[in-house]
Scaffold this active site. Structure first.
Site, short mmCIF file in Angstrom:
data_model
loop_
_atom_site.label_atom_id
_atom_site.label_comp_id
_atom_site.label_asym_id
_atom_site.label_seq_id
_atom_site.Cartn_x
_atom_site.Cartn_y
_atom_site.Cartn_z
CG ASN A 1 -1.69 -1.24 1.47
OD1 ASN A 1 -2.34 -1.70 0.40
ND2 ASN A 1 -1.91 -1.86 2.59
CD GLN B 1 2.90 3.97 3.18
OE1 GLN B 1 2.76 4.41 1.86
NE2 GLN B 1 4.00 3.62 3.55
CG HIS C 1 4.65 -2.00 5.33
ND1 HIS C 1 4.50 -0.74 5.39
CD2 HIS C 1 3.45 -2.59 5.46
CE1 HIS C 1 3.24 -0.48 5.43
NE2 HIS C 1 2.65 -1.65 5.66
CG LEU C 2 6.90 -5.95 -0.18
CD1 LEU C 2 7.34 -6.89 -1.01
CD2 LEU C 2 5.62 -5.46 -1.19
CG HIS C 3 0.72 -6.02 3.89
ND1 HIS C 3 0.18 -6.21 5.46
CD2 HIS C 3 0.83 -4.68 3.71
CE1 HIS C 3 0.17 -4.77 5.60
NE2 HIS C 3 0.22 -3.94 4.57
#
Length: 119
Positions: A92, A99, A105-107
């Site tokens: 996001n 976000q 960050h990656l989920h």
């Protein structure tokens, strides 16, 4: 950045359930999981968005994606040959995209069927 939640996790000031770590990447379980497996993968250096990181250090963006795949494999979401069951990576970027922590960050999500389009 002392006011950044993820920077404080990297520094060890806030505990995290770490599942993967390198010199430049940290992966930990999300405290509000949206799937059976929900891990966040972040750079240890502060970059507010995916775009900012891609401009500043494209190689690090690649390391984050590689770490996300390593986490998916470790969590049993992908076999050695890349076969099922699969996983989703989500980044996001910006408030309109959802976000809430402004440290890229990656989920990594998996462990259940993930519909499309996402919410």
């Amino acid at each position: 950045m002392t006011d950044c939640l993820f920077c404080r996790m990297v520094a060890g000031e806030i505990p995290a359930d770490v599942v993967h770590r390198t010199d430049r990447v940290l992966a930990f379980r999300d405290i509000n999981p949206q799937a059976s497996t929900h891990v966040l993968v972040i750079p240890t250096d502060h970059h507010p968005t995916a775009g900012a990181l891609a401009e500043a250090d494209p190689a690090l963006m690649g390391e984050i994606v590689a770490a996300a795949h390593a986490v998916a494999r470790q969590e049993g979401l992908v076999s050695g040959d890349g076969a099922e069951p699969g996983y989703r990576m989500v980044a996001n970027t910006g408030p309109a995209a959802g976000q809430t922590v402004h440290h890229v960050h990656l989920h990594v999500l998996g462990g259940r069927d993930l519909g499309w389009p996402p919410g």
